[in-house]
Design a protein around this motif. Structure first.
Motif, short mmCIF file in Angstrom:
data_model
loop_
_atom_site.label_atom_id
_atom_site.label_comp_id
_atom_site.label_asym_id
_atom_site.label_seq_id
_atom_site.Cartn_x
_atom_site.Cartn_y
_atom_site.Cartn_z
N ALA A 129 1.01 -1.30 0.13
CA ALA A 129 0.24 -0.45 0.15
C ALA A 129 0.70 1.06 -0.15
O ALA A 129 2.27 0.82 0.63
CB ALA A 129 -0.67 0.13 0.93
N VAL A 130 0.47 2.13 -0.77
CA VAL A 130 1.28 3.46 -0.73
C VAL A 130 0.28 5.05 -0.46
O VAL A 130 -0.85 5.15 -0.83
CB VAL A 130 2.29 4.25 -2.13
N LEU A 131 0.74 5.60 0.10
CA LEU A 131 0.23 6.84 0.50
C LEU A 131 1.03 7.99 0.31
O LEU A 131 2.05 7.83 0.34
CB LEU A 131 -0.68 6.85 1.17
N SER A 132 0.22 9.09 -0.43
CA SER A 132 0.96 10.22 -1.28
C SER A 132 0.85 11.63 -1.41
O SER A 132 -0.57 11.36 -1.90
CB SER A 132 1.54 10.06 -2.94
N ASN A 133 0.99 12.44 -1.00
CA ASN A 133 0.86 13.63 -0.94
C ASN A 133 0.65 14.52 -2.34
O ASN A 133 0.00 15.25 -3.16
CB ASN A 133 1.46 15.10 -0.27
N ASN A 134 1.21 13.47 -3.24
CA ASN A 134 1.36 13.92 -4.70
C ASN A 134 1.00 12.68 -6.02
O ASN A 134 1.20 11.05 -5.29
CB ASN A 134 2.50 14.70 -5.08
N PRO A 135 0.53 12.84 -6.45
CA PRO A 135 -0.10 11.70 -7.51
C PRO A 135 1.39 10.83 -7.71
O PRO A 135 2.61 11.74 -8.21
CB PRO A 135 -0.63 12.26 -9.02
N LEU A 136 1.31 10.14 -8.61
CA LEU A 136 2.01 9.15 -8.35
C LEU A 136 2.34 8.11 -10.00
O LEU A 136 0.56 8.02 -9.48
CB LEU A 136 2.68 7.97 -6.78
N GLU A 137 2.59 7.90 -10.89
CA GLU A 137 3.16 7.08 -11.51
C GLU A 137 2.75 5.25 -11.84
O GLU A 137 3.60 5.32 -10.59
CB GLU A 137 3.71 8.10 -12.71
N GLY A 138 2.35 4.84 -12.19
CA GLY A 138 2.11 3.50 -12.99
C GLY A 138 1.82 2.10 -11.40
O GLY A 138 2.62 1.15 -11.40
#
Length: 158
Positions: A129-138
């Motif tokens: 699982a990944v959470l991010s303050n900005n969009p990630l790709e892939g």
């Protein structure tokens, strides 16, 4: 919305996102990755949420509160691309990643996140699982916690 209200929403998104991530990964094997230490609040929460996991922290210029500073052998004080490459070389496998780099200006922050996306993805175990303050790709977009407004935080699964 005031900047104070925006910060409160961000902190709530981080807290609720970490709880979401813990539910998503369950007992899966793998470490935790924090990309961007800041003053260490989120790291401290990750440490409390995942007391039996290694937590790797990437921060170019660490300046966290002393109570929220990772041990030296888990803190990579260098540019994020170099740190992520080093973790991959060392065989680190990640079950949950939290990406929180940037200055709050999309034109600056989003290209950085895009550029680091593949390096983060390379560390993830299947089901991570990944959470991010900005969009990630892939990465596969996931439905995060219902409490977090779309575009406030971004959620992914491997």
């Amino acid at each position: 919305m005031s900047r104070l209200d925006s910060m409160i929403r961000r902190l709530e998104a981080q807290r609720d996102g970490i709880a979401w991530g813990a539910d998503q990964i369950g007992g899966a094997e793998g470490d935790i990755l924090e990309v961007g230490l800041g003053n260490g609040r989120t790291y401290d929460h990750l440490r409390e949420t995942f007391p039996n996991r290694e937590i790797w922290v990437v921060e170019r210029d660490p300046n966290a509160h002393p109570d929220s500073t990772p041990p030296a052998d888990r803190l990579l004080a260098m540019e994020a691309d170099a740190a992520l490459t080093l973790l991959k070389r060392d065989g680190i496998r990640v079950a949950l990643a939290h990406y929180d780099l940037g200055i709050g200006v999309a034109a600056v922050d989003r290209p950085l996140a895009t550029g680091l996306s593949r390096l983060i993805d390379d560390l993830l175990i299947p089901g991570a699982a990944v959470l991010s303050n900005n969009p990630l790709e892939g990465l596969a977009i996931a439905d995060g916690p219902a409490s977090v407004a779309r575009e406030r935080y971004f959620f992914y699964r491997k």
